[in-house]
Design a protein around this motif. Structure first.
Motif, short mmCIF file in Angstrom:
data_model
loop_
_atom_site.label_atom_id
_atom_site.label_comp_id
_atom_site.label_asym_id
_atom_site.label_seq_id
_atom_site.Cartn_x
_atom_site.Cartn_y
_atom_site.Cartn_z
N SER A 90 0.87 -1.17 0.00
CA SER A 90 0.00 0.00 0.00
C SER A 90 0.91 1.22 0.00
O SER A 90 2.12 1.09 -0.08
CB SER A 90 -0.85 0.02 1.27
OG SER A 90 -1.58 -1.16 1.38
N GLN B 232 -7.37 9.60 -6.63
CA GLN B 232 -6.78 8.87 -7.74
C GLN B 232 -5.55 9.59 -8.31
O GLN B 232 -4.59 8.95 -8.72
CB GLN B 232 -7.85 8.61 -8.81
CG GLN B 232 -8.91 7.65 -8.25
CD GLN B 232 -9.98 7.24 -9.23
OE1 GLN B 232 -10.58 8.08 -9.88
NE2 GLN B 232 -10.23 5.94 -9.31
N ALA C 71 -2.78 8.80 -5.97
CA ALA C 71 -2.28 7.44 -6.19
C ALA C 71 -1.36 7.41 -7.40
O ALA C 71 -0.33 6.73 -7.40
CB ALA C 71 -3.45 6.48 -6.39
N THR D 125 -6.80 -4.80 -10.76
CA THR D 125 -8.12 -4.22 -10.48
C THR D 125 -9.06 -5.39 -10.20
O THR D 125 -8.80 -6.52 -10.60
CB THR D 125 -8.68 -3.43 -11.69
OG1 THR D 125 -8.84 -4.36 -12.77
CG2 THR D 125 -7.78 -2.31 -12.12
N GLU E 261 -3.27 -2.22 -5.80
CA GLU E 261 -4.49 -2.05 -6.58
C GLU E 261 -4.24 -0.88 -7.53
O GLU E 261 -3.53 0.06 -7.18
CB GLU E 261 -5.67 -1.73 -5.65
CG GLU E 261 -6.98 -1.57 -6.39
CD GLU E 261 -8.19 -1.73 -5.49
OE1 GLU E 261 -8.05 -1.75 -4.26
OE2 GLU E 261 -9.30 -1.82 -6.06
N ASP F 296 -5.29 1.96 -8.21
CA ASP F 296 -6.23 2.93 -7.61
C ASP F 296 -6.65 4.03 -8.58
O ASP F 296 -7.72 4.60 -8.46
CB ASP F 296 -5.56 3.60 -6.40
CG ASP F 296 -5.28 2.60 -5.28
OD1 ASP F 296 -6.20 1.88 -4.89
OD2 ASP F 296 -4.13 2.56 -4.81
N GLU G 76 -9.70 2.64 -10.66
CA GLU G 76 -10.79 1.92 -10.00
C GLU G 76 -12.00 2.82 -9.79
O GLU G 76 -11.89 4.04 -9.73
CB GLU G 76 -10.32 1.39 -8.63
CG GLU G 76 -9.36 0.23 -8.73
CD GLU G 76 -10.04 -1.05 -9.20
OE1 GLU G 76 -10.73 -1.02 -10.23
OE2 GLU G 76 -9.86 -2.09 -8.55
N ARG H 30 -14.17 -2.25 -6.71
CA ARG H 30 -12.77 -2.15 -6.28
C ARG H 30 -12.54 -3.06 -5.10
O ARG H 30 -13.48 -3.46 -4.42
CB ARG H 30 -12.42 -0.71 -5.94
CG ARG H 30 -13.11 -0.17 -4.69
CD ARG H 30 -13.17 1.34 -4.73
NE ARG H 30 -11.91 1.89 -4.27
CZ ARG H 30 -11.74 2.38 -3.05
NH1 ARG H 30 -12.72 2.37 -2.17
NH2 ARG H 30 -10.59 2.89 -2.69
#
Ligand code: GLU
Length: 278
Positions: free
Chosen positions: A57, A79, A82, A110, A141, A143, A146, A151
């Motif tokens: 993360s 987003q 990210a 995803t 992920e 991000d 998504e 998600r």
């Protein structure tokens, strides 16, 4: 013989690192010495001849700190953070892993990709190819693309899905909590620590709902137990441990009694069933 005695023989390990374990609490910026120790530990797992995946993360917190944004107000702001944070994170990982002679790869997943059979198969084949090339995949992920509706939302469950996808035999979830307690230790000083969970029952799941997530990550104990359910069904043991000092990673693999271990109970399951519940 304890379940932990088998950890030395694990061939494929997924390690999930929560955002709070990568950044300084006060500034949200990367804690470089900690990340360096993490990469050294993971490199050594690879040097031992095991396959290893890092599910990291931190994209959003790192992007937020880089852009000087205090509170995130919208999905697009999140987003954008990210998008900025993910490359920063990868740049640091790549630098440190390269210092230990390792090659890394970025895999951004995803939920949509996992739901689609062909994409899922391709993702699995890519992991296998990377392992055979001796590469350490670093997963998050995706991000940036998504949507709220479709998600994973937290990397605890994402790491369990990855564990199932690649048939890993151990999942280690590292965050700012020691493991599972009988109650919230912040509220109840009498809460007892549980070092081994053979069967995850409803009582434990309802206990976990009471504990909140940390300031940085999205997952609390409930998402960790959901991860344990997926990993267990897929045939992987799972450990939740405190990432205060990443040097504990090799100690976990040597079978030391650290954190909470959840037993694998492999059974017939469909990855789709789990995905649909997320
Ligand atoms: N994918 C999110 C990020 O990199 C983290 C999700 C989580 O905290 O579990 O910022």
């Amino acid at each position: 013989m304890s379940i932990r005695d088998h950890f030395r023989d694990k061939r494929r390990v997924v390690i999930k690192i929560g955002s709070s374990s990568l950044v300084h609490r006060e500034t949200g910026k990367l804690n470089l010495p900690k990340i360096e120790i993490l990469t050294r530990e993971v490199s050594d797992i690879r040097n031992q001849g095991r396959d290893v995946v890092v599910v990291s993360s931190g994209a959003i917190s790192v992007g937020r700190a880089a852009l000087g944004i205090g509170t995130l107000h919208s999905l697009k702001e999140k987003q954008a953070c990210a998008a900025v944070g993910q490359v920063r994170l990868m740049m640091i990982y790549q630098k440190f892993f390269a210092e230990y002679g390792q090659t890394t790869a970025q895999i951004l997943l995803t939920k949509q990709t996992m739901l689609d059979e062909e994409s899922r198969t391709n993702a699995r084949n890519t992991f296998e190819q990377l392992f055979s090339l001796g590469v350490i995949p670093i997963v998050n992920e995706n991000d940036t693309v998504e949507t709220y509706d479709i998600r994973f939302g937290d990397n605890d469950r994402l790491s369990a899905i990855v564990t199932a996808l690649i048939n890993a035999d151990l999942l280690i979830l590292l965050s700012d909590i020691d493991g599972l307690y009988s109650d919230d230790p912040k509220v109840n000083p009498d809460a007892g620590f549980i070092s081994e969970v053979e069967f995850l029952d409803e009582r434990m799941k309802s206990m976990a709902k009471a504990t909140a997530g940390s300031a940085y990550g999205t997952g609390g104990m409930a998402t960790k137990l959901a991860a344990a359910e997926i990993a267990s069904a897929a045939g992987a043991d799972m450990v939740i441990a405190n990432a205060e000092d990443f040097r504990m990673i090799h100690r976990v693999l040597e079978g030391e009694d650290l954190g909470t271990v959840f037993h694998a109970h492999p059974h017939e399951y469909q990855l789709m069933d789990f995905l649909e519940r997320i």
